[in-house]
Scaffold this active site. Structure first.
Site, short mmCIF file in Angstrom:
data_model
loop_
_atom_site.label_atom_id
_atom_site.label_comp_id
_atom_site.label_asym_id
_atom_site.label_seq_id
_atom_site.Cartn_x
_atom_site.Cartn_y
_atom_site.Cartn_z
N PRO A 18 0.85 -1.19 0.00
CA PRO A 18 0.00 0.00 0.00
C PRO A 18 0.88 1.24 0.00
CG PRO A 18 0.08 -0.98 2.20
CD PRO A 18 0.84 -1.90 1.30
N MET A 19 0.68 2.12 -0.99
CA MET A 19 1.50 3.33 -1.09
C MET A 19 0.61 4.53 -1.37
SD MET A 19 4.74 1.90 -3.32
CE MET A 19 3.69 0.96 -4.48
N GLN A 72 -6.41 -0.91 3.52
CA GLN A 72 -5.58 -0.62 4.69
C GLN A 72 -6.05 0.64 5.40
OE1 GLN A 72 -1.43 1.11 4.81
NE2 GLN A 72 -0.89 -1.04 5.22
N CYS A 102 3.84 3.29 8.65
CA CYS A 102 4.10 4.55 7.95
C CYS A 102 4.96 5.46 8.82
CB CYS A 102 2.79 5.25 7.60
SG CYS A 102 3.05 6.82 6.75
N ASN A 204 9.37 -7.11 3.31
CA ASN A 204 9.26 -5.91 2.50
C ASN A 204 10.51 -5.05 2.71
OD1 ASN A 204 7.60 -2.78 2.84
ND2 ASN A 204 7.99 -3.76 0.90
N GLY A 205 11.01 -4.48 1.62
CA GLY A 205 12.14 -3.57 1.72
C GLY A 205 13.27 -3.90 0.77
N GLY A 228 7.12 -2.54 -3.06
CA GLY A 228 6.57 -1.20 -3.04
C GLY A 228 7.19 -0.32 -4.10
N ARG A 229 8.25 0.40 -3.73
CA ARG A 229 8.82 1.42 -4.61
C ARG A 229 9.29 0.86 -5.96
NH1 ARG A 229 13.15 4.04 -0.77
NH2 ARG A 229 13.11 1.92 0.10
#
Length: 333
Positions: A18-19, A72, A102, A204-205, A228-229
């Protein structure tokens, strides 16, 4: 097979993180087409939902072709989180996810997001309030801890599982790191290898290539990866990782024509969902990401971010799809 409640996912699923201002329905649709197994909405303020904020309510929009899909929410008040989970449940997502990760100041200052990492008891109360207010499976996304001196993910994972959390996604940084420095997945591996932990653990990451995805899959033993990114402007990463897992080989990189098609779809779907004007304006920041590394795109981008009419915007894409400007602007044959 990985299960979240009654939801069945493939072995080692790939999740879209989720972004904010990114993972809206148009972008999620692209990621789904290119192999994402589970996706989440942008995070939604529990207080915003209760106040009937228009932007928050729009984020509740989900479509059948996205499923399974989670919504979310975030917040620091138990009553607000409980009420917002009831509101979310009415639109029937597959999952409700809670954001305890976040790191941005405006969220943390409200005692929400990663701010809750300083008070695990509050985290548990907030999560319990959501679980008690919905029939849907509840998952959590969080970080390792507030800073390197207060990494508490082991306690967090056990206590969240004990109250009924169905899966946990861990960003392998602390809040103090924000998005800087290296992620440390050894903490995620320790949680996964804890004999008490039976819920799925997703890492994640920093996953930005098929090679790294396979390396982390084998090295850390997690149940799946959340991306994500690396997916921003590049939804093809999901297909590329899956293909590499199966064959050990790389898929061909998307051509300029592939990128143009993706952008046209993104823009068209954004206008359909948000309305013409808002769809045009809010798609503009994505152009650079879709064409990152493509020679001579900058002058073309200047045209795109100043055109305001759909026909004007779509016509250049049509010309590119015919490859005439592809050769001229990008020197690709």
């Amino acid at each position: 097979m990985i299960k979240i409640g009654n939801i069945e996912l493939p072995d080692f699923p790939l999740l879209l993180a989720p972004m904010e201002d990114v993972s809206d329905p148009p972008f999620r649709r692209l990621c789904k087409q290119h192999g994402a197994d589970l996706m989440y909405s942008e995070f939604i303020s529990s207080e915003g939902l209760i106040r009937d904020a228009i932007k928050s309510r729009m984020k509740l929009d989900i479509f059948d072709y996205e499923r399974p899909v989670g919504i979310q929410i975030f917040g620091g008040d138990e009553e607000a989180m409980a009420l917002s989970s009831k509101i979310v449940s009415t639109v029937n997502p597959d999952i409700i996810d809670i954001n305890f990760g976040c790191p941005v100041k405006k969220v943390v200052c409200k005692g929400a997001g990663a701010g809750v990492l300083k008070d695990v008891d509050l985290m548990i109360r907030l999560t319990q309030a959501v679980i008690d207010s919905t029939h849907l499976p509840v998952t959590v996304k969080t970080r390792l801890g507030w800073d390197e001196n207060s990494i508490n993910i082991d306690e967090v994972a056990e206590r969240l599982q004990d109250i009924g959390v169905a899966a946990l996604s861990i960003h392998a940084r602390t809040r103090a790191q924000m998005y800087k420095g290296h992620s440390d997945w050894s903490h995620i591996a320790r949680v996964k290898n804890n004999p008490r932990i039976t819920m799925p653990i997703f890492g994640n990451g920093d996953i930005d290539s098929p090679e790294k995805a396979l390396e982390y899959k084998n090295k850390y033993g997690i149940d799946g990866i959340m991306i994500g990114r690396a997916a921003i402007g590049y939804p093809w990463i999901f297909d590329e990782i899956k293909h590499f897992f199966k064959t050990g080989e790389h898929l061909p990189k998307p051509t300029v024509v592939d990128r143009v098609e993706a952008v046209r779809n993104h823009l068209t779907w954004a206008m359909q969902w948000k309305g013409e004007r808002l769809g045009i304006v809010e798609t503009r920041p994505h152009y650079t990401n879709y064409f990152k590394g493509i020679h001579s795109f900058k002058p073309f981008k200047q045209q795109l971010v100043t055109l305001d009419h759909p026909d004007e915007l779509l016509e250049p894409w049509t010309r590119l799809m015919k490859c005439m400007l592809v050769i001229k602007l990008f020197k690709i044959i």
